[in-house]
Write an enzyme that holds these catalytic residues in place. Structure first.
Site, PDB file in Angstrom:
ATOM      1  N   MET A   1       0.851  -1.185   0.000  1.00 21.61           N
ATOM      2  CA  MET A   1       0.000   0.000   0.000  1.00 21.61           C
ATOM      3  C   MET A   1       0.890   1.239   0.000  1.00 21.61           C
ATOM      4  SD  MET A   1      -3.143  -1.026   0.111  1.00 21.61           S
ATOM      5  CE  MET A   1      -4.039   0.470   0.588  1.00 21.61           C
TER       6      MET A   1
ATOM      7  N   GLU B   1      -4.387  -2.355  -9.542  1.00 22.52           N
ATOM      8  CA  GLU B   1      -5.078  -3.191  -8.537  1.00 22.52           C
ATOM      9  C   GLU B   1      -5.263  -4.622  -9.060  1.00 22.52           C
ATOM     10  OE1 GLU B   1      -5.682  -1.915  -5.610  1.00 22.52           O
ATOM     11  OE2 GLU B   1      -6.074   0.228  -5.849  1.00 22.52           O
TER      12      GLU B   1
ATOM     13  N   GLN C   1      -4.303  -7.357  -8.146  1.00 23.40           N
ATOM     14  CA  GLN C   1      -4.542  -8.439  -7.168  1.00 23.40           C
ATOM     15  C   GLN C   1      -6.005  -8.877  -7.173  1.00 23.40           C
ATOM     16  OE1 GLN C   1      -3.811  -5.280  -6.271  1.00 23.40           O
ATOM     17  NE2 GLN C   1      -5.218  -4.602  -4.663  1.00 23.40           N
TER      18      GLN C   1
ATOM     19  N   CYS D   1       9.039   1.673   5.553  1.00 29.40           N
ATOM     20  CA  CYS D   1       8.293   1.709   6.812  1.00 29.40           C
ATOM     21  C   CYS D   1       8.638   3.028   7.522  1.00 29.40           C
ATOM     22  CB  CYS D   1       8.747   0.517   7.654  1.00 29.40           C
ATOM     23  SG  CYS D   1       7.973   0.419   9.277  1.00 29.40           S
TER      24      CYS D   1
ATOM     25  N   CYS E   1      10.005   3.402  10.167  1.00 33.70           N
ATOM     26  CA  CYS E   1      11.312   3.278  10.836  1.00 33.70           C
ATOM     27  C   CYS E   1      12.468   3.423   9.859  1.00 33.70           C
ATOM     28  CB  CYS E   1      11.409   1.933  11.541  1.00 33.70           C
ATOM     29  SG  CYS E   1      11.584   0.562  10.369  1.00 33.70           S
TER      30      CYS E   1
ATOM     31  N   CYS F   1       7.365  -2.664   8.011  1.00 32.96           N
ATOM     32  CA  CYS F   1       8.362  -3.737   8.010  1.00 32.96           C
ATOM     33  C   CYS F   1       7.936  -4.776   9.048  1.00 32.96           C
ATOM     34  CB  CYS F   1       9.749  -3.203   8.333  1.00 32.96           C
ATOM     35  SG  CYS F   1       9.981  -2.854  10.072  1.00 32.96           S
TER      36      CYS F   1
END
Lengths: 189, 189, 189, 189
Positions: free
Chosen positions: D11, D84, D86, D139, D141, D176
């Protein structure tokens, strides 16, 4: 661990659009990004990175003798991103290498000029970057493009001249070596 | 469509082993491979590509003034593979570029020397190859290695000297920029 | 930061040779590697990973109901490497995912079977691995191979049958979709 | 040679922006692109692909029982691009595979859902695509994100529920495995 990245690609491979998207993603995560662009013309001041697809963002211009370390102190950020990084000087890439011990530095640029010779900034980035990644684009024939062919105002291929001659869609075309060779042979006849 | 490939990696990144595996795969499929290796020492004749993991294969040596086109005519093949391609001359890479309009040419080599400067052959390959791929290897600390550090007989880091000084495991270590910097600062104290 | 890697490739793409080279590199750096291989046949005990190019190494066999966590406790190491990882069970890949918070885990295997369906182990690795990398190989025609075609003893293409039918060079061929389609149309006539 | 591509990412990894850039590049070269997007809701008709960075383009919606072959005949083009992806059915991916013998087909989508399970369309694309490429994102982080974590209206992590629950920035976060694990442990206490 912070890294120096070099993402290279031909003319019109969407380098600026990629840069602006990555910047957008970092900012959404709350990181502050300093956007830099080497000035070709000494008169340029604050300026803008634009992509053909319609994105744009203000950036700080880097002149030939500027210290990037100093620009970074004046414009503190978490991450540095550079567009048109092929025009950086060797000394400026050396500075980015040092900064990249503490902050991610992501450079976008051309690898080679219209005569298939590395630019000064690109050469130093290839020597120092810890991550090299190609941004791919296609030739008119469908094959991957690897050559930045230069054209004159009449759409004729130019094979001699100065390394730097600023221009966009109309002056440069990304081509594969097969199409480029055919075109060059036509011109040389 | 034939291509010129450059697969680069640090010392001890298994470039030769990768080369010998790919050669093995091509030969299993029925293709004939010409194996080349630049001679550093003019006295070398027919020779061998060896990998530390235990593979080896005979190869044709390329001397500084040799024409690769001529070697190729004397040793016809479907595919050319080159080990230690950083030691090719610019003119030899130009010849490989021309051959790669008709035959795949796969070059393996170092990107940069112990002072983080491109080799002559590597520089020209970066300008001309249509496919650039890193063969990754790890530093002792677990991070990816990007620097070929040179050591003397007592295991001390060397930061000055000639670009070419042949040696293997004992003389060079692939390191990440963090470990290399620490070591360099120790030496310089 | 430890990671779960999945390096996938077709039959005869040198997965085992790649695995053994990477293991060699880790060991040269002083790391201890645990080598695992799923047992297809319950009678197999300690065994060997062999590559066609001539490398080999002893490994620990993993049976269908084995706990990898338990095998790891019995055979402590810095890094785990798995060959033929497509044959792992989902539960075993889940265990590797947990281990990979603390130790690098590098799995090699096929993506899909002779009918272009994922294997159980491969499916779970695609869901959980943090790094997916293709090990490329070529079809006889020179294009990249993506399909593991199965053949009978007379060299005739087989398109129906059990997912697992162990065999090497003689039973499977890595093919591109174009060559595979032509061959399949011949068989179906 | 035409290919089926699957470019997957978490995403907010700029999949739609990448798609729209590549479409723009193809169109600049004179190619006609058919843009498709699976409809989650049967009431959707002609619609739009939008990226958070500000790009958008009209697209043709694909409903669950639609034949892509038929849509392609009604909307002829040189290249098909799918966002999209998927949410495609297995049968629809099979159709794209057939089309990709003659036309490039480039699919963008998620690999796995909020419980780290493959989507139906993604699973079939992994089995059939000839080129798999990750679109990376970070992420919070700074590490690479690989998990699509789902959150409720109060920003609390959700670990159970239906596979499909449409939402954007506010409902999903790319994380993550380290940050995701910490968060999950908090929730489960």
């Amino acid at each position: 661990m912070a890294k120096l990245y070099f993402k290279y690609g031909c003319m019109n491979s969407s380098k600026s659009a990629n840069l602006l998207m990555i910047k957008h993603n970092y900012e959404e995560q709350g990181f502050k990004v300093l956007l830099l662009k080497p000035a070709i013309d000494v008169r340029e001041g604050k300026s803008v990175i634009k992509s053909r697809v319609g994105l744009e963002s203000a950036c700080v211009m880097v002149h030939h003798l500027d210290s990037i370390q100093k620009l970074f102190e004046e414009n503190p950020a978490d991450i540095i991103m550079v567009d048109e990084a092929q025009f950086l000087t060797e000394a400026q890439v050396d500075e980015l290498y040092e900064i990249a011990f503490h902050h991610n530095v992501i450079c976008f640029g051309l690898l080679s000029d219209f005569q298939q010779r590395l630019f000064e900034g690109s050469k130093r980035l290839l020597e120092l970057a810890e991550s090299l990644q190609e941004i791919k684009t296609v030739c008119k024939c469908g094959r991957r493009a690897t050559i930045n062919a230069r054209f004159d105002g009449n759409g004729k291929l130019i094979v001699h001249g100065e390394q730097v001659d600023i221009g966009g869609n109309e002056k440069y075309k990304a081509m594969c070596k097969y199409c480029y060779k055919s075109l060059k042979e036509e011109v040389e006849e």
